[in-house]
Write a protein that holds these residues in place. Structure first.
Motif, PDB file in Angstrom:
ATOM      1  N   SER A 101      32.256  -2.442  30.545  1.00 33.25           N
ATOM      2  CA  SER A 101      33.230  -2.669  29.074  1.00 33.25           C
ATOM      3  C   SER A 101      33.148  -3.396  27.755  1.00 33.25           C
ATOM      4  O   SER A 101      33.186  -2.215  26.440  1.00 33.25           O
ATOM      5  N   PHE A 102      32.086  -4.471  27.467  1.00 29.34           N
ATOM      6  CA  PHE A 102      31.797  -4.754  26.591  1.00 29.34           C
ATOM      7  C   PHE A 102      29.902  -4.108  26.469  1.00 29.34           C
ATOM      8  O   PHE A 102      29.208  -4.349  27.000  1.00 29.34           O
ATOM      9  N   PRO A 103      30.041  -3.584  25.128  1.00 24.73           N
ATOM     10  CA  PRO A 103      30.077  -3.475  23.623  1.00 24.73           C
ATOM     11  C   PRO A 103      31.347  -2.248  24.433  1.00 24.73           C
ATOM     12  O   PRO A 103      30.579  -1.206  24.988  1.00 24.73           O
ATOM     13  N   SER A 104      32.076  -1.179  22.830  1.00 28.45           N
ATOM     14  CA  SER A 104      32.713  -0.130  23.063  1.00 28.45           C
ATOM     15  C   SER A 104      31.463   0.329  22.141  1.00 28.45           C
ATOM     16  O   SER A 104      31.201   0.426  21.013  1.00 28.45           O
ATOM     17  N   GLY A 105      30.868   1.465  22.778  1.00 24.80           N
ATOM     18  CA  GLY A 105      29.448   1.873  22.276  1.00 24.80           C
ATOM     19  C   GLY A 105      30.246   3.385  21.551  1.00 24.80           C
ATOM     20  O   GLY A 105      29.705   3.781  20.085  1.00 24.80           O
ATOM     21  N   HIS A 106      31.448   3.869  21.773  1.00 25.13           N
ATOM     22  CA  HIS A 106      32.351   4.755  20.975  1.00 25.13           C
ATOM     23  C   HIS A 106      32.358   4.114  19.506  1.00 25.13           C
ATOM     24  O   HIS A 106      32.052   4.734  18.584  1.00 25.13           O
ATOM     25  N   THR A 107      32.815   2.743  19.638  1.00 26.48           N
ATOM     26  CA  THR A 107      33.187   2.530  18.383  1.00 26.48           C
ATOM     27  C   THR A 107      31.438   2.237  17.395  1.00 26.48           C
ATOM     28  O   THR A 107      31.985   2.016  16.285  1.00 26.48           O
ATOM     29  N   ALA A 108      31.226   1.449  18.350  1.00 27.65           N
ATOM     30  CA  ALA A 108      29.853   0.902  17.630  1.00 27.65           C
ATOM     31  C   ALA A 108      28.902   2.526  16.534  1.00 27.65           C
ATOM     32  O   ALA A 108      28.902   2.006  15.953  1.00 27.65           O
ATOM     33  N   ALA A 109      28.823   3.547  17.094  1.00 27.17           N
ATOM     34  CA  ALA A 109      28.489   5.100  16.563  1.00 27.17           C
ATOM     35  C   ALA A 109      29.861   5.496  15.651  1.00 27.17           C
ATOM     36  O   ALA A 109      28.542   5.291  15.000  1.00 27.17           O
TER      37      ALA A 109
ATOM     38  N   LEU B 210      27.600  -1.657  12.522  1.00 24.76           N
ATOM     39  CA  LEU B 210      27.131  -2.470  11.034  1.00 24.76           C
ATOM     40  C   LEU B 210      25.925  -2.515  11.278  1.00 24.76           C
ATOM     41  O   LEU B 210      25.113  -2.280  10.013  1.00 24.76           O
ATOM     42  N   ALA B 211      25.638  -3.465  12.308  1.00 24.92           N
ATOM     43  CA  ALA B 211      23.849  -3.947  12.005  1.00 24.92           C
ATOM     44  C   ALA B 211      23.153  -3.211  12.526  1.00 24.92           C
ATOM     45  O   ALA B 211      21.799  -2.359  11.246  1.00 24.92           O
ATOM     46  N   GLY B 212      23.651  -1.540  12.883  1.00 24.72           N
ATOM     47  CA  GLY B 212      22.627  -0.164  13.124  1.00 24.72           C
ATOM     48  C   GLY B 212      22.602   0.269  11.684  1.00 24.72           C
ATOM     49  O   GLY B 212      21.321   0.957  11.614  1.00 24.72           O
ATOM     50  N   ALA B 213      23.986   0.346  10.437  1.00 26.86           N
ATOM     51  CA  ALA B 213      23.890   0.982   9.574  1.00 26.86           C
ATOM     52  C   ALA B 213      23.145  -0.223   8.261  1.00 26.86           C
ATOM     53  O   ALA B 213      22.172   0.936   7.682  1.00 26.86           O
ATOM     54  N   TRP B 214      22.833  -1.230   8.431  1.00 28.45           N
ATOM     55  CA  TRP B 214      22.172  -2.292   7.574  1.00 28.45           C
ATOM     56  C   TRP B 214      20.549  -2.013   7.805  1.00 28.45           C
ATOM     57  O   TRP B 214      19.729  -1.539   7.201  1.00 28.45           O
ATOM     58  N   LEU B 215      20.056  -1.544   9.524  1.00 27.28           N
ATOM     59  CA  LEU B 215      19.317  -1.783   9.394  1.00 27.28           C
ATOM     60  C   LEU B 215      18.387  -0.354   9.126  1.00 27.28           C
ATOM     61  O   LEU B 215      17.434  -0.356   8.436  1.00 27.28           O
TER      62      LEU B 215
ATOM     63  N   VAL C  81      20.529   4.196  16.937  1.00 26.49           N
ATOM     64  CA  VAL C  81      20.193   3.103  17.035  1.00 26.49           C
ATOM     65  C   VAL C  81      21.565   2.111  17.240  1.00 26.49           C
ATOM     66  O   VAL C  81      20.946   1.508  18.063  1.00 26.49           O
ATOM     67  N   ALA C  82      22.782   2.688  16.966  1.00 26.33           N
ATOM     68  CA  ALA C  82      23.799   1.284  17.638  1.00 26.33           C
ATOM     69  C   ALA C  82      23.895   1.999  18.756  1.00 26.33           C
ATOM     70  O   ALA C  82      24.496   1.258  19.641  1.00 26.33           O
ATOM     71  N   GLN C  83      23.955   3.444  19.143  1.00 27.78           N
ATOM     72  CA  GLN C  83      24.106   3.488  20.727  1.00 27.78           C
ATOM     73  C   GLN C  83      23.270   3.145  21.339  1.00 27.78           C
ATOM     74  O   GLN C  83      23.283   3.044  22.401  1.00 27.78           O
ATOM     75  N   LEU C  84      21.521   2.872  21.057  1.00 29.32           N
ATOM     76  CA  LEU C  84      20.362   1.937  21.762  1.00 29.32           C
ATOM     77  C   LEU C  84      20.942   1.269  21.982  1.00 29.32           C
ATOM     78  O   LEU C  84      20.852   0.346  23.106  1.00 29.32           O
ATOM     79  N   ALA C  85      21.381  -0.187  20.676  1.00 35.00           N
ATOM     80  CA  ALA C  85      22.289  -1.038  21.207  1.00 35.00           C
ATOM     81  C   ALA C  85      22.847  -1.597  22.121  1.00 35.00           C
ATOM     82  O   ALA C  85      22.770  -2.525  22.704  1.00 35.00           O
ATOM     83  N   SER C  86      24.147  -0.266  22.371  1.00 37.91           N
ATOM     84  CA  SER C  86      25.412  -0.758  22.811  1.00 37.91           C
ATOM     85  C   SER C  86      24.923  -0.570  23.637  1.00 37.91           C
ATOM     86  O   SER C  86      25.794  -0.939  25.084  1.00 37.91           O
ATOM     87  N   ASN C  87      24.193   0.625  24.166  1.00 37.28           N
ATOM     88  CA  ASN C  87      25.067   1.114  25.310  1.00 37.28           C
ATOM     89  C   ASN C  87      23.578   1.139  26.111  1.00 37.28           C
ATOM     90  O   ASN C  87      23.033   1.532  27.901  1.00 37.28           O
ATOM     91  N   GLY C  88      22.559   1.127  25.765  1.00 36.34           N
ATOM     92  CA  GLY C  88      21.131   1.131  26.215  1.00 36.34           C
ATOM     93  C   GLY C  88      20.461  -0.438  26.449  1.00 36.34           C
ATOM     94  O   GLY C  88      20.240  -0.486  27.186  1.00 36.34           O
ATOM     95  N   LEU C  89      20.699  -1.470  25.954  1.00 34.35           N
ATOM     96  CA  LEU C  89      20.471  -2.581  26.061  1.00 34.35           C
ATOM     97  C   LEU C  89      22.279  -3.380  26.099  1.00 34.35           C
ATOM     98  O   LEU C  89      22.242  -3.963  27.686  1.00 34.35           O
ATOM     99  N   CYS C  90      23.005  -3.682  25.886  1.00 33.51           N
ATOM    100  CA  CYS C  90      24.139  -4.207  25.716  1.00 33.51           C
ATOM    101  C   CYS C  90      24.465  -4.314  27.107  1.00 33.51           C
ATOM    102  O   CYS C  90      25.730  -4.995  27.739  1.00 33.51           O
TER     103      CYS C  90
END
Length: 175
Positions: free
Chosen positions: A100-108, A157-162, A64-73
């Protein structure tokens, strides 16, 4: 932007070379989520039902976080990487070309760790160490501004919560 610049330059210049090499090794293992997939496999193999549940939650949140960060943001925010002249070492030459925005590594990393922790707190605590190292390395290497890393952490954190609440949310709003 001035805070981002100051923090980026400090992180890039004040971390000793030996520590920087260790950070790079952790980041390399996290590339393409290898570290987190390996951690999930170990949890599923050795952790019984709790390990399998923690591994599944971690991998779902990571996705979820990778899709949001890398695929969308990253597609919406075309932010350039920190300028090479801010980074006093040669790691700056090995940066991705994407936004650069956002850090996909950190999101994952944050998503995986935050999803594992409620199910298996000890495993979550162990995962928190490389998660923090990945976040620091992304700034130290010049790949990201600190605000990129903070945004990646928030997405994680949002991906984990979701992931944790998705079934309940779905059932609550199902007709």
């Amino acid at each position: 932007m001035t805070v981002d610049r100051a923090l980026t330059q400090q992180a890039a210049s004040r971390i000793p070379p030996g520590v920087a090499r260790a950070l790079s090794a952790v980041e390399e293992s996290a590339e393409s989520s290898k570290l987190w997939c390996g951690a999930a496999a170990a949890m599923a193999w050795r952790g019984g039902w709790r390990g399998r549940r923690a591994a599944a939650a971690g991998l779902m949140a990571l996705t979820v976080a990778q899709l949001a960060s890398n695929g969308l943001c990253k597609q919406l925010a075309d932010r350039p990487r920190p300028p090479a002249e801010w980074i006093p070492h040669d790691e700056v030459a090995d940066r991705p070309d994407s936004s650069s925005f956002p850090s996909g590594h950190t999101a994952a990393a944050v998503a995986f760790t935050a999803a594992v922790a409620p199910t298996w707190p000890a495993a979550g605590a162990l995962c928190a160490v490389p998660t923090a190292l990945v976040a620091v390395e992304r700034v130290q290497s010049g790949a990201h501004y600190p605000s990129d890393v903070a945004a990646g952490a928030a997405i994680g954190l949002a991906g984990a919560w979701l992931t944790r609440h998705a079934v309940a949310l779905f059932l609550r709003h199902w007709p």
